[in-house]
Enzyme design. Structure first.
Site, PDB file in Angstrom:
ATOM      1  N   GLU A 141      -3.877   3.597   6.612  1.00  0.00           N
ATOM      2  CA  GLU A 141      -3.828   3.237   5.121  1.00  0.00           C
ATOM      3  C   GLU A 141      -4.756   4.521   4.566  1.00  0.00           C
ATOM      4  O   GLU A 141      -4.285   5.049   3.613  1.00  0.00           O
ATOM      5  CB  GLU A 141      -4.305   1.958   5.070  1.00  0.00           C
ATOM      6  CG  GLU A 141      -4.640   1.583   3.710  1.00  0.00           C
ATOM      7  CD  GLU A 141      -5.053   0.185   2.954  1.00  0.00           C
ATOM      8  OE1 GLU A 141      -4.482  -0.552   3.858  1.00  0.00           O
ATOM      9  OE2 GLU A 141      -5.559   0.149   2.100  1.00  0.00           O
ATOM     10  N   SER A 173     -10.218  -0.388   4.178  1.00  0.00           N
ATOM     11  CA  SER A 173      -9.447  -0.737   5.440  1.00  0.00           C
ATOM     12  C   SER A 173      -8.843   0.574   5.910  1.00  0.00           C
ATOM     13  O   SER A 173      -8.097   1.306   5.263  1.00  0.00           O
ATOM     14  CB  SER A 173      -8.314  -1.310   4.969  1.00  0.00           C
ATOM     15  OG  SER A 173      -8.950  -2.732   4.508  1.00  0.00           O
ATOM     16  N   ARG A 198       0.690  -1.106  -0.031  1.00  0.00           N
ATOM     17  CA  ARG A 198      -0.024  -0.090   0.113  1.00  0.00           C
ATOM     18  C   ARG A 198       1.061   1.283  -0.003  1.00  0.00           C
ATOM     19  O   ARG A 198       0.547   2.346   0.430  1.00  0.00           O
ATOM     20  CB  ARG A 198      -0.894  -0.116   1.211  1.00  0.00           C
ATOM     21  CG  ARG A 198      -1.976  -1.119   1.367  1.00  0.00           C
ATOM     22  CD  ARG A 198      -2.909  -1.229   0.149  1.00  0.00           C
ATOM     23  NE  ARG A 198      -3.668  -2.545   0.210  1.00  0.00           N
ATOM     24  CZ  ARG A 198      -3.300  -3.553  -0.594  1.00  0.00           C
ATOM     25  NH1 ARG A 198      -2.383  -3.521  -1.370  1.00  0.00           N
ATOM     26  NH2 ARG A 198      -4.074  -4.611  -0.222  1.00  0.00           N
TER      27      ARG A 198
HETATM   28  C1  LIG Z   1     -15.620  -0.557   0.458  1.00  0.00           C
HETATM   29  C2  LIG Z   1     -14.208  -0.417   0.050  1.00  0.00           C
HETATM   30  C3  LIG Z   1     -13.225  -1.622  -0.262  1.00  0.00           C
HETATM   31  C4  LIG Z   1     -12.037  -1.277  -0.474  1.00  0.00           C
HETATM   32  N1  LIG Z   1     -11.155  -2.551  -0.663  1.00  0.00           N
HETATM   33  C5  LIG Z   1      -9.946  -2.362  -0.855  1.00  0.00           C
HETATM   34  C6  LIG Z   1      -9.077  -3.433  -1.410  1.00  0.00           C
HETATM   35  O1  LIG Z   1      -9.292  -4.697  -1.200  1.00  0.00           O
HETATM   36  N2  LIG Z   1      -7.673  -3.238  -1.660  1.00  0.00           N
HETATM   37  C7  LIG Z   1      -6.966  -1.755  -1.672  1.00  0.00           C
HETATM   38  O2  LIG Z   1      -6.050  -1.717  -2.171  1.00  0.00           O
HETATM   39  N3  LIG Z   1      -7.964  -0.810  -1.422  1.00  0.00           N
HETATM   40  C8  LIG Z   1      -9.288  -0.942  -1.087  1.00  0.00           C
HETATM   41  N4  LIG Z   1     -10.068   0.143  -0.762  1.00  0.00           N
HETATM   42  C9  LIG Z   1      -9.428   1.495  -0.768  1.00  0.00           C
HETATM   43  C10 LIG Z   1      -9.299   2.165  -2.115  1.00  0.00           C
HETATM   44  O3  LIG Z   1     -10.522   1.977  -2.872  1.00  0.00           O
HETATM   45  C11 LIG Z   1      -8.025   1.974  -2.907  1.00  0.00           C
HETATM   46  O4  LIG Z   1      -6.977   2.607  -1.957  1.00  0.00           O
HETATM   47  C12 LIG Z   1      -8.054   2.817  -4.128  1.00  0.00           C
HETATM   48  O5  LIG Z   1      -6.843   2.405  -4.820  1.00  0.00           O
HETATM   49  C13 LIG Z   1      -8.059   4.433  -3.858  1.00  0.00           C
HETATM   50  O6  LIG Z   1      -8.276   4.806  -5.118  1.00  0.00           O
HETATM   51  P1  LIG Z   1      -9.177   6.376  -5.533  1.00  0.00           P
HETATM   52  O7  LIG Z   1      -9.452   6.562  -6.804  1.00  0.00           O
HETATM   53  O8  LIG Z   1     -10.504   6.371  -4.619  1.00  0.00           O
HETATM   54  O9  LIG Z   1      -8.314   7.206  -4.700  1.00  0.00           O
HETATM   55  P2  LIG Z   1      -8.345   8.478  -3.545  1.00  0.00           P
HETATM   56  O10 LIG Z   1      -9.033   8.000  -2.528  1.00  0.00           O
HETATM   57  O11 LIG Z   1      -9.275   9.572  -4.082  1.00  0.00           O
HETATM   58  O12 LIG Z   1      -6.914   8.736  -3.181  1.00  0.00           O
HETATM   59  C14 LIG Z   1      -6.177   7.767  -2.578  1.00  0.00           C
HETATM   60  C15 LIG Z   1      -4.798   8.410  -2.545  1.00  0.00           C
HETATM   61  O13 LIG Z   1      -4.427   8.334  -3.913  1.00  0.00           O
HETATM   62  C16 LIG Z   1      -3.842   9.565  -4.362  1.00  0.00           C
HETATM   63  N5  LIG Z   1      -4.260   9.701  -5.840  1.00  0.00           N
HETATM   64  C17 LIG Z   1      -5.482   9.573  -6.436  1.00  0.00           C
HETATM   65  N6  LIG Z   1      -5.492   9.540  -7.736  1.00  0.00           N
HETATM   66  C18 LIG Z   1      -3.912  10.032  -8.048  1.00  0.00           C
HETATM   67  C19 LIG Z   1      -3.271  10.132  -9.327  1.00  0.00           C
HETATM   68  N7  LIG Z   1      -3.755  10.347 -10.308  1.00  0.00           N
HETATM   69  N8  LIG Z   1      -2.281  10.416  -9.149  1.00  0.00           N
HETATM   70  C20 LIG Z   1      -1.480  10.235  -8.123  1.00  0.00           C
HETATM   71  N9  LIG Z   1      -1.836  10.131  -6.796  1.00  0.00           N
HETATM   72  C21 LIG Z   1      -3.372   9.843  -6.906  1.00  0.00           C
HETATM   73  C22 LIG Z   1      -4.461  10.634  -3.659  1.00  0.00           C
HETATM   74  O14 LIG Z   1      -3.747  11.708  -3.588  1.00  0.00           O
HETATM   75  C23 LIG Z   1      -4.427   9.832  -2.077  1.00  0.00           C
HETATM   76  O15 LIG Z   1      -3.328  10.060  -1.787  1.00  0.00           O
HETATM   77  C24 LIG Z   1     -11.393  -0.134  -0.572  1.00  0.00           C
HETATM   78  C25 LIG Z   1     -12.066   1.136  -0.266  1.00  0.00           C
HETATM   79  C26 LIG Z   1     -13.619   0.939   0.098  1.00  0.00           C
HETATM   80  C27 LIG Z   1     -14.545   2.130   0.161  1.00  0.00           C
END
Ligand SMILES: Cc1cc2nc3c(=O)[nH]c(=O)nc-3n(C[C@H](O)[C@H](O)[C@H](O)COP(=O)(O)OP(=O)(O)OC[C@H]3O[C@@H](n4cnc5c(N)ncnc54)[C@H](O)[C@@H]3O)c2cc1C
Length: 315
Positions: free
Chosen positions: A298, A228, A179
Site C-alpha cells: 500500500e 499500513s 486504496r
Molecule cells: C500513523 C499512520 C496512520 C495511517 N492511517 C491511515 C488510515 O487509517 N487510512 C488510510 O487510508 N491511510 C492511512 N495512512 C496512510 C496515509 O496517511 C494515507 O495514504 C494518506 O492519504 C497519504 O497522504 P499524504 O499526503 O501523506 O501522501 P504521500 O504519502 O506524500 O503520498 C502518497 C501517494 O499520494 C500521491 N500524492 C500525494 N499528493 C498528491 C497530489 N496532490 N496529487 C496526486 N497524487 C498525490 C503521491 O504521489 C503518492 O503516490 C496512515 C499513515 C500513518 C503514518
C-alpha cells in the site's frame, strides 16, 4: 549523493515561473519514515496556475513525482531523479459552501478538513481525523478509515495533467477502488469538493475523540512509520497473515515490524530506506511461504536505491 543541477535549465525554459525551485533538496524530513535521498529538484508551485505553467513548459524527458505529507511514502536512499512537486500555501484553503459542502486545497491536512466540517456542523468527514496525510494524498490513495473512504464523501476533484491542463474529475471519473484511484498517475490533484450531511457539532467532536483514542491504543502513531504497509487482500487482514508468518517484531538493520500493529513498519532510528524496503519484502516472502498470499504494497516507494546511476540528466 547529489544529482546534476537542473534548476538553470528549468528557469531558462520557464521565465514566468513564480514558485520555488531547489536543487538536491533532501526529502527525508518531508516524510514520516524520515529516510531517503534528495529530490534532483524540489518544486513548490505558488498556486494552480503556476503549477499548470510549469507542467506545460517542462521538457518531456524530465520525470515528475508528486508528494503530499509523506505519510504513505518510502523515498529510496539514492533520491528521486527529475522534479519532485510538493504543494504548499497556495493549496491550503478550506471553505464551507452551501448544502453541507466543503472545498479543500490538496495541501490541507486531512485532520483540518475533519475539524472544519465539525465546526460547520457537517457530518460525514470525521474519519479524516485519524489519517495523517493531506487531501492530495487522500484523493490519490482513496484514503479511508472506520468504514468510510474518500470516494464516499467526494463530489469532484480538480487536478493538473502532464500537459498543464486543469481538469475536473467527477467522483465516477476517479474510478475508485480500495486504496486506489483510476486517474492516470501523471495527474496532480489540486483541490477536492466534499459532500457532507447535517450534523451536531458536539456529536461529531465526540466521534473524533473516539477515533483519536482508538488510534493511540492500536497504532504506533508516535513512531516513524508509513501506516499500513500492505493492502488487505480480499477477505483477509494483512496484519493477521503477517502475524501468522511469525513476522511481528522482525528486524532488518534499524527497521522493525511493529510489535503493536504488525502491518506497520517502523524506523527505530537510523534506518535506511533499504532497511525498510528489505524488511517489507522479507515479510511479503514469508507470508507467501506460509499462506500462499501475495501481499501488495500500500505504501508508495519512489526514487532509486543508493549507488544507482541517476538517470535524469538534461542538457
Ligand atoms: C500513523 C499512520 C496512520 C495511517 N492511517 C491511515 C488510515 O487509517 N487510512 C488510510 O487510508 N491511510 C492511512 N495512512 C496512510 C496515509 O496517511 C494515507 O495514504 C494518506 O492519504 C497519504 O497522504 P499524504 O499526503 O501523506 O501522501 P504521500 O504519502 O506524500 O503520498 C502518497 C501517494 O499520494 C500521491 N500524492 C500525494 N499528493 C498528491 C497530489 N496532490 N496529487 C496526486 N497524487 C498525490 C503521491 O504521489 C503518492 O503516490 C496512515 C499513515 C500513518 C503514518
Amino acid at each position: 549523493m547529489t544529482f546534476p543541477d537542473l534548476v538553470p535549465i528549468l528557469r531558462a525554459a520557464m521565465p514566468s515561473l513564480r514558485g520555488r525551485l531547489v536543487a538536491n533538496q533532501s526529502l527525508a524530513e518531508l516524510t514520516w519514515f524520515r529516510v531517503g535521498g534528495p529530490a534532483q529538484v524540489l518544486f513548490m508551485p505558488e498556486d494552480e496556475t503556476d503549477l499548470a505553467y510549469f507542467r506545460a513548459h517542462l521538457p518531456q524527458d524530465i520525470p515528475v513525482t508528486v508528494i503530499g505529507l509523506g505519510s504513505n511514502l518510502i523515498v529510496r536512499d539514492g533520491g528521486v531523479p527529475g522534479v519532485v512537486i510538493r504543494l504548499g500555501r497556495g493549496f491550503s484553503d478550506v471553505t464551507v459552501e452551501e448544502g453541507h459542502r466543503l472545498r479543500a486545497g490538496a495541501a490541507v491536512p486531512d485532520v483540518k478538513v475533519a475539524r472544519a466540517a465539525q465546526e460547520a456542523a457537517i457530518a460525514g468527514l470525521a474519519f479524516y481525523r485519524g489519517i495523517p496525510g493531506g487531501i492530495g494524498g487522500a484523493l490519490r490513495m482513496n484514503g479511508g478509515a472506520y468504514g468510510r473512504e474518500t470516494k464516499d464523501a467526494l463530489i469532484e476533484a480538480r487536478g493538473v495533467d502532464a500537459q498543464g491542463n486543469v481538469r475536473v474529475f467527477s467522483n465516477a471519473d476517479l474510478h475508485y477502488t480500495y486504496r486506489h484511484c483510476g486517474v492516470p498517475d501523471d495527474v496532480i490533484f489540486t483541490q477536492a469538493l466534499f459532500q457532507g450531511m447535517p450534523g451536531d457539532p458536539a456529536a461529531i467532536a465526540a466521534e473524533m475523540d473516539k477515533i483519536t483514542e482508538s488510534r493511540e491504543a492500536t497504532q504506533p502513531i508516535k513512531s516513524r512509520t508509513g501506516g499500513s504497509t500492505f493492502k488487505n487482500p480480499p477477505g483477509r487482514k494483512a496484519w493477521q497473515l503477517i502475524d501468522a508468518a511469525g513476522c511481528r517484531g522482525l528486524i532488518v538493520g534499524n527497521a522493525q515490524v511493529s510489535e503493536m500493529h504488525c502491518n506497520f513498519l517502523i524506523n527505530l532510528g537510523g534506518a535506511t530506506a533499504a532497511d525498510i524496503e528489505t524488511l517489507g519484502e522479507t515479510v511479503r516472502r514469508r507470508v507467501k511461504d506460509t499462506s500462499g498470499v501475495e501481499l501488495e504494497w500500500e505504501i508508495k516507494r519512489i526514487g532509486i536505491p543508493a549507488g544507482a546511476a541517476p538517470t535524469a540528466q538534461h542538457g
